[in-house]
Design an enzyme around this catalytic site. Structure first.
Site, short mmCIF file in Angstrom:
data_model
loop_
_atom_site.label_atom_id
_atom_site.label_comp_id
_atom_site.label_asym_id
_atom_site.label_seq_id
_atom_site.Cartn_x
_atom_site.Cartn_y
_atom_site.Cartn_z
CB SER A 15 -0.93 0.03 1.21
OG SER A 15 -2.13 -0.58 0.88
CE LYS A 30 -3.97 0.49 -1.37
NZ LYS A 30 -4.63 -0.01 -0.16
CE1 TYR A 72 -4.93 -1.26 -4.91
CE2 TYR A 72 -5.23 -3.64 -5.05
CZ TYR A 72 -5.08 -2.50 -4.30
OH TYR A 72 -5.09 -2.58 -2.92
CE1 TYR A 112 -3.50 -0.70 5.09
CE2 TYR A 112 -1.93 -1.05 6.85
CZ TYR A 112 -2.26 -1.11 5.51
OH TYR A 112 -1.35 -1.57 4.61
CB VAL A 151 -0.16 -5.91 4.08
CG1 VAL A 151 -1.41 -5.22 4.60
CG2 VAL A 151 -0.24 -6.17 2.58
N1 GLU Z 1 -2.43 -5.23 -2.31
C1 GLU Z 1 -2.96 -5.22 -0.99
C2 GLU Z 1 -4.45 -5.51 -0.99
O1 GLU Z 1 -5.17 -5.04 -1.83
C3 GLU Z 1 -2.65 -3.90 -0.37
C4 GLU Z 1 -2.79 -4.01 1.07
C5 GLU Z 1 -2.02 -3.02 1.85
O2 GLU Z 1 -0.78 -2.97 1.85
O3 GLU Z 1 -2.71 -2.27 2.55
O4 GLU Z 1 -4.94 -6.22 -0.17
#
Ligand code: GLU
Length: 304
Positions: free
Chosen positions: A63, A66, A188, A240, A258
């Site tokens: 993430s 992102k 993604y 999160y 994660v």
């Molecule tokens: N590719 C992970 C998912 O979609 C990202 C999760 C993350 O690092 O928050 O579950």
């Protein structure tokens, strides 16, 4: 450098604490990572660079990507971004569907999976070669041309990505995804599969500590106002549903993934990346959080 001394001390201390938490086994490839790895790297606006432990080992940034995709898209569409994605913390898990129904397919923020899918969709609409263009951007920011996507991790996530498929189709049903969901998901998963090390990350994110300008070459990536907004989003939504706790204990804008990585930015001072793969219950690196809490406490620098 005073920060270097603090980093050394805190690294040694956290290196010896009991390894708690669990690997992100819901992505099968991430369950194979050696959980004992631990690395930190700091890059400062006065051009100091220092790392300890496994700071040169690439890992799945998940993430954290992102933020990079948001920055890349923000450069292209500017404030139109905020018509497609909100700027509010959600208080829900990163892969939740619940708020999307009430919010008519506008994700609460760009760091939720829903928001990152919309950002990926925006990039697909504007770029002819999205994967190539994006990777070149990241390589130039980090000064490391060996950075790449991991096909192995992207495929591993795709094979079990039922929730992301649901999110993408759900948003599409409100007309808020413009491209085909399959293409958006493919991009993604590629973004999340990006492998970088702590040094790459702290070098890449340092411009956010320098009002949007790359320290080593004066290249403007974002305006001062845009850079401030990215930091504000990382501060409020980067961890999160533990973002409040991170602000409370660490007090820096940042983003976790994660894969066990965390990037944090101290405006006007530094960017720091830490990696330890096992995660606490909220999905943030157990040792990474402990390290940053201790580091910001001992270095006695605060944005508040
Ligand atoms: N590719 C992970 C998912 O979609 C990202 C999760 C993350 O690092 O928050 O579950």
């Amino acid at each position: 450098m005073q920060l270097e001394g603090v980093l050394k001390e805190v690294f040694k201390k956290i290196d010896t604490i009991e390894q708690r938490g669990a690997l992100a086994a819901y992505i099968p490839e991430l369950a194979k990572v050696d959980p004992k790895q631990f690395g930190v790297h700091i890059s400062t606006v006065d051009q100091k660079h220092f790392g300890m432990g496994d700071y040169n080992t690439p890992f799945s940034i998940q993430s954290i990507a992102k933020v990079l995709s948001l920055i890349f898209a923000y450069r292209i569409v500017g404030d139109d971004m905020w018509k497609r994605v909100g700027v509010e913390p959600s208080g829900t898990p990163f892969n939740s569907l619940v708020q999307l129904e009430a919010d008519r397919g506008i994700p609460r923020n760009p760091f939720l999976n829903a928001g990152a899918l919309v950002v990926a969709d925006i990039l697909l609409s504007h770029l002819e070669h999205p994967k190539d263009d994006f990777i070149r951007f990241v390589q130039s920011m980090s000064d490391n041309t060996s950075i790449d996507y991991s096909e192995r991790i992207a495929q591993s996530e795709k094979a079990v990505g039922y929730r992301n498929v649901a999110l993408c189709n759900f948003i599409k049903s409100f007309g808020q995804i413009k491209n085909e969901p399959e293409a958006v998901l493919d991009f993604y998963y590629a973004l999340c599969s990006l492998e970088m090390n702590c040094k790459d990350l702290s070098e890449t994110f340092l411009f956010l500590a320098n009002n949007g300008i790359v320290v080593k070459n004066n290249r403007t990536i974002l305006s001062e106002a845009q850079s401030k907004r990215i930091n504000a989003l990382m501060q409020t939504c980067g961890f999160y549903d533990e973002s409040g706790e991170f602000a409370f204990k660490v007090g820096l804008p940042g983003k976790s993934g994660v894969g066990g990585g965390i990037i944090a930015v101290h405006p006007d001072q530094y960017a720091i990346a830490v990696w330890s793969p096992t995660l606490n219950k909220k999905g943030n690196s157990y040792k990474g959080m402990k390290f940053l809490e201790e580091f910001t406490t001992r270095s006695e620098l605060s944005i508040f």
